[in-house]
Scaffold this motif. Structure first.
Motif, PDB file in Angstrom:
ATOM      1  N   GLY A  32       0.762  -1.158  -0.006  1.00 52.85           N
ATOM      2  CA  GLY A  32      -0.053  -0.125  -0.136  1.00 52.85           C
ATOM      3  C   GLY A  32       0.656   1.313   0.133  1.00 52.85           C
ATOM      4  O   GLY A  32       0.245   2.331  -0.051  1.00 52.85           O
ATOM      5  N   THR A  34       2.481   2.596   2.282  1.00 52.92           N
ATOM      6  CA  THR A  34       2.418   3.577   3.657  1.00 52.92           C
ATOM      7  C   THR A  34       3.455   2.988   4.829  1.00 52.92           C
ATOM      8  O   THR A  34       3.571   3.810   5.635  1.00 52.92           O
ATOM      9  CB  THR A  34       0.886   3.068   4.095  1.00 52.92           C
ATOM     10  OG1 THR A  34       0.908   1.726   4.471  1.00 52.92           O
ATOM     11  CG2 THR A  34       0.062   3.538   3.383  1.00 52.92           C
ATOM     12  N   TYR A 110       3.161  13.239   0.132  1.00 56.89           N
ATOM     13  CA  TYR A 110       2.979  12.321   1.086  1.00 56.89           C
ATOM     14  C   TYR A 110       1.569  11.878   1.437  1.00 56.89           C
ATOM     15  O   TYR A 110       1.216  10.565   1.378  1.00 56.89           O
ATOM     16  CB  TYR A 110       3.631  12.941   2.538  1.00 56.89           C
ATOM     17  CG  TYR A 110       5.172  12.847   2.439  1.00 56.89           C
ATOM     18  CD1 TYR A 110       5.899  11.616   2.429  1.00 56.89           C
ATOM     19  CD2 TYR A 110       5.948  14.056   2.486  1.00 56.89           C
ATOM     20  CE1 TYR A 110       7.322  11.341   2.587  1.00 56.89           C
ATOM     21  CE2 TYR A 110       7.384  13.729   2.444  1.00 56.89           C
ATOM     22  CZ  TYR A 110       8.028  12.742   2.472  1.00 56.89           C
ATOM     23  OH  TYR A 110       9.317  12.814   2.253  1.00 56.89           O
ATOM     24  N   ALA A 111       0.635  12.875   1.251  1.00 58.05           N
ATOM     25  CA  ALA A 111      -0.667  12.416   1.298  1.00 58.05           C
ATOM     26  C   ALA A 111      -1.435  11.601   0.190  1.00 58.05           C
ATOM     27  O   ALA A 111      -1.957  10.655   0.333  1.00 58.05           O
ATOM     28  CB  ALA A 111      -1.513  13.792   1.455  1.00 58.05           C
ATOM     29  N   ARG A 112      -0.761  11.814  -1.070  1.00 60.02           N
ATOM     30  CA  ARG A 112      -1.471  10.914  -2.170  1.00 60.02           C
ATOM     31  C   ARG A 112      -0.462   9.726  -2.296  1.00 60.02           C
ATOM     32  O   ARG A 112      -1.129   8.873  -2.865  1.00 60.02           O
ATOM     33  CB  ARG A 112      -1.183  11.895  -3.520  1.00 60.02           C
ATOM     34  CG  ARG A 112      -2.032  13.113  -3.365  1.00 60.02           C
ATOM     35  CD  ARG A 112      -1.857  14.078  -4.488  1.00 60.02           C
ATOM     36  NE  ARG A 112      -2.606  15.139  -4.524  1.00 60.02           N
ATOM     37  CZ  ARG A 112      -2.318  16.288  -5.061  1.00 60.02           C
ATOM     38  NH1 ARG A 112      -1.292  16.749  -5.450  1.00 60.02           N
ATOM     39  NH2 ARG A 112      -3.608  17.112  -5.038  1.00 60.02           N
ATOM     40  N   LYS A 113       0.644   9.576  -1.370  1.00 61.13           N
ATOM     41  CA  LYS A 113       1.055   8.283  -1.636  1.00 61.13           C
ATOM     42  C   LYS A 113       0.687   7.549  -0.620  1.00 61.13           C
ATOM     43  O   LYS A 113       1.091   6.342  -0.050  1.00 61.13           O
ATOM     44  CB  LYS A 113       2.628   8.548  -1.243  1.00 61.13           C
ATOM     45  CG  LYS A 113       3.337   8.997  -2.546  1.00 61.13           C
ATOM     46  CD  LYS A 113       3.402   8.020  -3.843  1.00 61.13           C
ATOM     47  CE  LYS A 113       4.231   8.455  -5.177  1.00 61.13           C
ATOM     48  NZ  LYS A 113       4.031   7.372  -6.086  1.00 61.13           N
ATOM     49  N   GLY A 114      -0.299   8.051   0.418  1.00 67.55           N
ATOM     50  CA  GLY A 114      -0.715   7.421   1.683  1.00 67.55           C
ATOM     51  C   GLY A 114       0.213   7.000   2.642  1.00 67.55           C
ATOM     52  O   GLY A 114      -0.169   6.180   3.663  1.00 67.55           O
ATOM     53  N   ALA A 117      -1.942  10.611   7.511  1.00 62.05           N
ATOM     54  CA  ALA A 117      -3.282  10.388   7.582  1.00 62.05           C
ATOM     55  C   ALA A 117      -4.076  11.365   7.498  1.00 62.05           C
ATOM     56  O   ALA A 117      -3.807  12.547   7.930  1.00 62.05           O
ATOM     57  CB  ALA A 117      -3.386   9.824   9.045  1.00 62.05           C
ATOM     58  N   TYR A 147      -4.552  16.931   6.094  1.00 65.21           N
ATOM     59  CA  TYR A 147      -3.564  16.176   6.494  1.00 65.21           C
ATOM     60  C   TYR A 147      -2.341  16.724   7.513  1.00 65.21           C
ATOM     61  O   TYR A 147      -1.495  15.796   7.906  1.00 65.21           O
ATOM     62  CB  TYR A 147      -2.666  15.717   5.270  1.00 65.21           C
ATOM     63  CG  TYR A 147      -3.472  14.831   4.210  1.00 65.21           C
ATOM     64  CD1 TYR A 147      -3.457  13.445   4.746  1.00 65.21           C
ATOM     65  CD2 TYR A 147      -4.376  15.122   3.344  1.00 65.21           C
ATOM     66  CE1 TYR A 147      -4.104  12.482   3.827  1.00 65.21           C
ATOM     67  CE2 TYR A 147      -5.521  14.260   2.643  1.00 65.21           C
ATOM     68  CZ  TYR A 147      -5.140  12.866   3.110  1.00 65.21           C
ATOM     69  OH  TYR A 147      -5.904  11.994   2.273  1.00 65.21           O
ATOM     70  N   THR A 324       1.505   9.810  10.679  1.00 68.55           N
ATOM     71  CA  THR A 324       1.695   9.111   9.705  1.00 68.55           C
ATOM     72  C   THR A 324       0.451   7.752   9.667  1.00 68.55           C
ATOM     73  O   THR A 324      -0.289   7.394  10.893  1.00 68.55           O
ATOM     74  CB  THR A 324       2.955   7.960  10.121  1.00 68.55           C
ATOM     75  OG1 THR A 324       3.092   7.358  11.362  1.00 68.55           O
ATOM     76  CG2 THR A 324       4.174   8.756   9.588  1.00 68.55           C
ATOM     77  N   LYS A 325       0.053   7.564   8.561  1.00 74.79           N
ATOM     78  CA  LYS A 325      -1.150   6.756   8.377  1.00 74.79           C
ATOM     79  C   LYS A 325      -1.224   5.328   9.098  1.00 74.79           C
ATOM     80  O   LYS A 325      -2.120   4.708   9.516  1.00 74.79           O
ATOM     81  CB  LYS A 325      -1.610   6.532   6.734  1.00 74.79           C
ATOM     82  CG  LYS A 325      -3.036   5.958   6.513  1.00 74.79           C
ATOM     83  CD  LYS A 325      -3.156   6.092   5.131  1.00 74.79           C
ATOM     84  CE  LYS A 325      -4.840   5.510   4.916  1.00 74.79           C
ATOM     85  NZ  LYS A 325      -4.925   5.723   3.430  1.00 74.79           N
TER      86      LYS A 325
END
Length: 443
Positions: A32, A34, A110-114, A117, A147, A324-325
């Motif tokens: 994923g 992440t 970083y948001a679009r790469k998952g 969070a 984010y 971090t997600k």
């Protein structure tokens, strides 16, 4: 300690953007994309900055833990160089920090790469953002989701050598000034100094924020909303370059040699070396303090004087705090974000070390303890923030910049320099700029 934060200053070195560009490759081995996140009982928090910022964070976190004893925090901090390279490695290896200081210029990638969070489900609950404007929160918003929580307000200003202006017998420009006023003042400086000084450094290409404000005054953002193309027209850039060509011709701004030498080297900035009295480069009074002994003040970027000109100034978010997600401690990280946003003790501890405080409440808390120059810095930021907030014609705050933005900003500088050195005509450089910029954004 000075704390105006410009988007161009964030890109003085390309290390952050280069690290972000490598995200895809770094995370290719992770499900994923992440990373695994931390599984420790401790919440890990990381940031970059000066020793003063480190000490302020540690002091504030100590206060937080007194009333949140069940949340154990492991602190990690460093300088900016290599910060995101290390973060990428940690994400790829499953050991990413739970809570991190994030660069507004990199949050979208970083948001679009998952990797980080979305925080929307916590807003109004455990995340108190009372007093944060919508335009400010836009700095941490990507594709409609939040984010990152902005640490402060960054505004686009000119830094003025007030002692030098007074020495020449001139009056400081008014805050409500235009591009025509800037030119008139800069010409006066050259004449009053007997040709020894220039009024303002060359903003034709090396000063991203100046052109961005100019374009926004014409209703044109720097990038389109989806980041796939430029948002401004060839006519707008031509008018901009023609303005600065006239400024150089009239000795209102220095020639190409001084502009080139100062690129990415603040010690050679015109105000620092005593060649200009105004500079768009906010780094002259940055997070490490002033790098000149001159008495300084700050002015908003000029307004358009043409019919229908819009408010072009805007507010950005300093640095952000993001979670971090893959973290197991997102809820606790959010509590810490809220603490830094609203707690009086934390606000006093941080002062201006993460930018001008983001709310009027926070600014009123830190004001009594600031130096005279810091008070001026905060005052003009507050002035611009209120003016932008009242404007009914302003564009939305700029979206987080797309991949390749740093290359395009450097292309803008190099293009203006080629014109200033006489290597290219404005019209010839226009075609080349737009072709190269679109090629970058298409990659």
């Amino acid at each position: 300690m000075g704390h105006q934060i410009s988007r161009r200053t964030l890109f003085r070195t390309a290390s952050g953007m280069a690290a972000a560009a490598a995200i895809g490759g770094s995370l290719s081995a992770c499900a994923g994309g992440t990373g695994a996140g931390t599984t420790s009982d401790k919440l890990t928090m990381t940031w970059w900055g000066s020793d003063d910022r480190h000490n302020a964070y540690k002091k504030a976190l100590g206060t937080f833990q007194k009333s949140n004893s069940k949340i154990k925090i492991e602190e990690r901090y460093s300088g900016y160089d290599g910060y995101f390279d290390k973060f990428n490695t940690q994400v790829a290896g499953g050991s990413a920090p739970d809570l991190l200081q994030m660069d507004t210029a990199l949050v979208a990638q970083y948001a679009r790469k998952g990797v980080i969070a979305p925080l929307d489900e916590y807003v109004g609950k455990s995340l108190d953002l009372t007093g944060f404007s919508k335009t400010l929160l836009a700095a941490g918003t990507v594709d409609g989701k939040l984010y990152g929580v902005p640490s402060g307000i960054g505004v686009n200003v000119l830094t003025a050598n007030i002692s030098g202006i007074k020495k020449l017998g001139l009056d400081e420009p008014d805050r409500e000034w235009t591009w025509a006023d800037l030119k008139a003042f800069a010409v006066k400086v050259n004449k009053a100094s007997g040709g020894k000084m220039f009024g303002v450094d060359d903003g034709g290409g090396g000063t991203l924020q100046a052109f961005e404000v100019f374009a926004r005054e014409k209703g044109q953002p720097f990038f389109s909303t989806d980041g796939t193309k430029l948002g401004f027209t060839s006519d707008t850039l031509q008018e901009w370059w023609e303005y600065w060509a006239e400024m150089r011709k009239d000795k209102a701004s220095p020639g190409a040699a001084i502009t080139s030498a100062a690129h990415n080297d603040l010690t050679k900035n015109g105000v620092v070396i005593g060649k200009t009295l105004l500079t768009f480069d906010s780094g002259v009074y940055g997070a490490g303090g002033a790098i000149t002994d001159a008495t300084l003040d700050f002015l908003p970027t000029p307004q358009g004087q043409w019919s229908g000109a819009r408010e072009g100034n805007f507010v950005n978010g300093g640095v952000l705090l993001s979670a971090t997600k893959a973290s197991k401690h997102i809820a606790d990280s959010v509590k810490i974000m809220s603490f830094f946003a609203q707690d009086k003790t934390a606000i006093k501890d941080m002062q201006l070390l993460r930018g001008i405080p983001p709310t009027e409440k926070a600014r009123s808390i830190v004001s009594p303890d600031l130096s005279d120059t810091d008070k001026k810095s905060m005052d003009v930021a507050d002035y611009i923030s209120k003016r932008v907030g009242k404007a009914t014609d302003a564009l939305p705050a700029p979206a987080a910049p797309p991949k390749g933005a740093d290359q395009i900003w450097d292309l803008l500088f190099q293009s203006n320099l080629a014109i200033a050195f006489g290597k290219k005509t404005i019209k010839a450089q226009l075609g080349q700029f737009f072709d190269q910029a679109q090629s970058i954004l298409s990659q």
